[in-house]
Each structure stands twice: as C-alpha cells, then as structure tokens.
Design an enzyme around this catalytic site. Structure first.
Site, PDB file in Angstrom:
ATOM      1  N   ASN A  78       1.554  -0.360  -9.235  1.00 22.77           N
ATOM      2  CA  ASN A  78       2.086   0.976 -10.080  1.00 22.77           C
ATOM      3  C   ASN A  78       3.704   1.094  -9.828  1.00 22.77           C
ATOM      4  O   ASN A  78       4.349   1.821 -10.060  1.00 22.77           O
ATOM      5  CB  ASN A  78       1.792   2.094  -8.981  1.00 22.77           C
ATOM      6  CG  ASN A  78       0.005   1.926  -8.849  1.00 22.77           C
ATOM      7  OD1 ASN A  78      -0.276   1.687  -9.963  1.00 22.77           O
ATOM      8  ND2 ASN A  78      -0.194   1.941  -7.941  1.00 22.77           N
ATOM      9  N   THR A 125     -10.721   1.459  -2.312  1.00 22.28           N
ATOM     10  CA  THR A 125     -10.827   2.279  -3.476  1.00 22.28           C
ATOM     11  C   THR A 125     -12.021   1.683  -4.064  1.00 22.28           C
ATOM     12  O   THR A 125     -12.034   0.951  -4.681  1.00 22.28           O
ATOM     13  CB  THR A 125      -9.665   3.051  -4.661  1.00 22.28           C
ATOM     14  OG1 THR A 125      -8.599   3.147  -4.083  1.00 22.28           O
ATOM     15  CG2 THR A 125     -10.205   3.725  -5.627  1.00 22.28           C
ATOM     16  N   ASN A 157       1.907   0.369  -1.829  1.00 16.80           N
ATOM     17  CA  ASN A 157       1.166  -0.211  -3.251  1.00 16.80           C
ATOM     18  C   ASN A 157       1.441   1.121  -4.727  1.00 16.80           C
ATOM     19  O   ASN A 157       0.620   1.428  -5.606  1.00 16.80           O
ATOM     20  CB  ASN A 157      -0.623   0.171  -2.728  1.00 16.80           C
ATOM     21  CG  ASN A 157      -1.480  -1.034  -1.749  1.00 16.80           C
ATOM     22  OD1 ASN A 157      -0.753  -1.732  -1.703  1.00 16.80           O
ATOM     23  ND2 ASN A 157      -2.516  -0.596  -2.286  1.00 16.80           N
ATOM     24  N   HIS A 172      -0.495   5.753   3.861  1.00 17.09           N
ATOM     25  CA  HIS A 172      -0.707   5.091   3.523  1.00 17.09           C
ATOM     26  C   HIS A 172       0.561   4.759   2.713  1.00 17.09           C
ATOM     27  O   HIS A 172       1.058   5.863   1.681  1.00 17.09           O
ATOM     28  CB  HIS A 172      -1.353   4.441   1.637  1.00 17.09           C
ATOM     29  CG  HIS A 172      -1.694   3.956   1.137  1.00 17.09           C
ATOM     30  ND1 HIS A 172      -0.979   2.708   0.770  1.00 17.09           N
ATOM     31  CD2 HIS A 172      -2.868   3.873  -0.340  1.00 17.09           C
ATOM     32  CE1 HIS A 172      -0.803   1.572  -0.043  1.00 17.09           C
ATOM     33  NE2 HIS A 172      -2.929   2.357  -0.200  1.00 17.09           N
ATOM     34  N   TYR A 224       2.131   4.599  -3.940  1.00 16.42           N
ATOM     35  CA  TYR A 224       2.018   5.884  -3.754  1.00 16.42           C
ATOM     36  C   TYR A 224       2.991   6.701  -3.441  1.00 16.42           C
ATOM     37  O   TYR A 224       4.086   5.221  -3.016  1.00 16.42           O
ATOM     38  CB  TYR A 224       0.694   5.344  -2.902  1.00 16.42           C
ATOM     39  CG  TYR A 224      -0.732   4.796  -3.740  1.00 16.42           C
ATOM     40  CD1 TYR A 224      -1.132   5.178  -5.222  1.00 16.42           C
ATOM     41  CD2 TYR A 224      -1.304   3.932  -3.251  1.00 16.42           C
ATOM     42  CE1 TYR A 224      -2.160   4.512  -6.135  1.00 16.42           C
ATOM     43  CE2 TYR A 224      -2.552   3.549  -3.858  1.00 16.42           C
ATOM     44  CZ  TYR A 224      -2.382   3.997  -5.225  1.00 16.42           C
ATOM     45  OH  TYR A 224      -3.864   2.825  -5.999  1.00 16.42           O
TER      46      TYR A 224
END
Length: 361
Positions: A233, A25, A176, A173, A178
């Site tokens: 996260n 990102t 991580n 994805h 998400y």
C-alpha cells in the site's frame, strides 16, 4: 513432536497448540450492514483447531473501511452477528481474536461515500477494488488533532464491542500500510506536529491507540501487529536506519503495557531486526515469517522448536486447510490455495476445502 503442537497460555486462555491462523481479508460480509454471516461462522469454526484464530481485518468505524464487503464492529447489528462466529468457534474449543483494521488512506469514496483519512494529505500510489471496478487511490483528508483523538476512541469502542460479541481479545492492525502503519512511515506521515516528524512522534498514534484499547478491555486481551519494511500500500521504509529506529522505539514504548502479544508480519531481509524485536518484547511473540513466494509451511515449525518465536502464524495454508495443525503434525498432504476465490464470492474457496478425513487421506 515439535513444541508447536504443545498447549500454550495466552491472556488467561489455554491454546491447544502454538499455531496461529493469520488475519486474512476475505470480503464476504454479505450480512445486513456489512455484518458477518452464518457462512463466515462456518469458515472460522472449521479452523478452530488453530491455537489462536485472528479474524480478517474489521473496521472500527464506517470511515475505516477500505474494501468491499469487509465486516465492521461499530454497530449493534454487527456485534450481534459476530456472536454467531464466536459461539461457533468456542463450541469447537477454539480461541479467537478480532483484528481491528482502520484502512486510513487506503480506500475510496465509492465504498463509503466518505473521504478516506490519513496522517497527511498524501495519496497512496495504486488502485483499490470497488464494486464499480478498480479506482485510483484519492488524496486523504489529513486528520486534525481532535480527529486523531476521536479515531483512537473508535478503536477502544470497537475493542469493547468485540468483547461484547464474545471475542477472547483483539489485535490492532499496525501493518500492511493501513492507518497505524501510515502514521509510522515517513512517506505517508509528513506532519510537523506532535504526531509526526521524528520516529518518537510517528509512533505516538500507535502507542496511544494501544494504551486506549488496553485500558478499555485489559492489556492481556490485546495484541499488536506490525510489519517493518513492508512496502504494501505504497509504504516506503527503505531508509533502514530510520525504519529500525522507528520500530525499536515502538516496541520499547509498547513493552511496558504488557500486551498479550506482538505479531510481526516479516518482510524479506529483516530477520536481524525480527530477532532484536523479539528479544526486546516481554510477552508472547508471534511471527508470520518471510518465506518468499511459498506460503509458510512445515519447515517453519523449527522457529517454534528453537525458540525464535512463541507462536507461529500461517496464512494461505490455513485458508486452504481447515485442519492445518493435523496436517502439519503428519507432514501433509496440503490442499493448494485457490487465489481466484480469495476475495468475495460464497462457499467456493471458502468453506469447501476438505479436511484429511473428508479427503479420505
């Protein structure tokens, strides 16, 4: 010379080498409607000597955005703007996949005017950066069955849009912390219906999404990224028995789809699981290895040489070294990444890192 610098066939495309630019990102989608810019086209084209480029995470819908100035792939304007990126990379002989990233509960209404969504109404601990400053994560809206199916359709539509924009393929994805990862993890997925509970039910969203995207654009154009045991996260996969059962079931369910590749971001201490997943995976295996505080470097080339991986992914070093394959081949020197310029801004720390030739090395 290491096998890492030999060509490799992936999804009908000839990769110049076995080095992958990992998705990172950068929050520089300052174009209209959060579309990519000419500066982004330059950034990716500079790194076209990678065997494969995987873009930064790109939201498949407006509600899938979790950070400021990240690009989308859900409007005609965005699709047209991405074409300048793919054209620039292809002009330099590169191969580029778009990473589809729905951030799920990781986000804030300040970014989209929408409530973030997730498998369960469980807020992540921590904060997210917005243009108004750091904001606490909010409790997400728990997706209904119909909304889950609509979200899967969003992924498939985004994949079609990516191909229309000239990408060679897409990466889902599932890492991580998400949305896909949120369905996999028991602390973020507390559902008791067909989308949660046992490992077999928690993997369902990931598998159904991969099937839908493979049907939309062809399995040989689809990669899948996962990160077993990664706590990013506020994901909790500390129950190693459950974690290993979940990812074993996931890989076994994805394997028959014959996707282009599986891309693992390796958390510390899971190398044994990495090797088991690699053995169970029928096509190309990509690894972004765990290297502690140091970025992946020359020493990790041995993972290609000894057959641990087919392709080796580099993050921070690719960010700072646009000609990274050439630098790795000669053992350096390497530009040092500047963390203060990782997110947002303009060309500084983005397109101004010199190549060996420019540095006179």
């Amino acid at each position: 010379m290491s096998k890492a610098f030999e060509p490799y066939e992936l999804g009908g495309k000839r990769l110049a080498n076995r080095l992958v630019m990992a998705p990172m990102t950068r929050s520089r989608a300052h174009g209209p409607g959060q579309s990519p810019t000419p500066l982004m086209a330059e950034y990716y084209a500079q790194r076209a000597s990678a065997g494969l480029i995987v873009t930064e995470g790109v939201q498949p819908s407006r509600g899938g955005q979790g950070y400021p100035d990240t690009p989308g792939i859900h409007t005609a304007e965005q699709v047209a703007a991405w074409r300048q990126v793919t054209d620039a990379v292809h002009a330099r002989g590169g191969v580029i996949y778009l990473q589809i990233m729905h951030t799920g509960r990781v986000g804030h209404p300040a970014l989209t005017d929408l409530q973030p969504v997730g498998p369960s109404a469980v807020a992540a601990a921590g904060q997210v950066y917005t243009h108004q400053g750091p904001q606490d994560f909010v409790t997400p809206h728990e997706l209904t069955d119909a909304e889950i199916r609509a979200t899967i359709t969003d992924y498939a539509t985004a994949a079609r849009n990516a191909i229309e924009a000239g990408f060679d393929g897409v990466e889902l994805h599932g890492a991580n912390g998400y949305l896909i990862h949120q369905f996999l993890a028991p602390n973020s997925n507390q559902r008791t219906d067909a989308w949660g509970g046992s490992p077999e039910r928690r993997i369902r969203f990931a598998v159904e999404t991969a099937k839908a995207v493979a049907e939309a654009i062809g399995a040989d154009k689809v990669g899948f990224r996962l990160s077993p045991g990664n706590p990013y996260n506020d994901i909790d996969e500390s129950d190693t028995t459950d974690m290993e059962a979940t990812y074993t079931a996931l890989v076994e369910a994805l394997a028959p789809l014959n996707l282009a590749y599986l891309h693992q971001l390796e958390a510390p201490g899971v190398r044994d699981l990495t090797l088991r997943l690699r053995k169970a995976w029928p096509t190309t295996f990509v690894l972004n290895p765990s290297t502690g505080r140091e970025p992946t470097g020359p020493a990790e080339l041995e993972l290609v040489e000894n057959g641990t991986v087919d392709l080796l992914a580099y993050g921070a070093l690719f960010l700072a070294n646009p000609d990274l394959p050439a630098r790795l081949a000669r053992g350096g020197p390497f530009n040092t990444p500047d963390p203060t310029t990782f997110y947002g801004g303009g060309e500084k720390g983005f397109t101004d890192y010199p190549t060996l030739e420019e540095a006179g090395a």
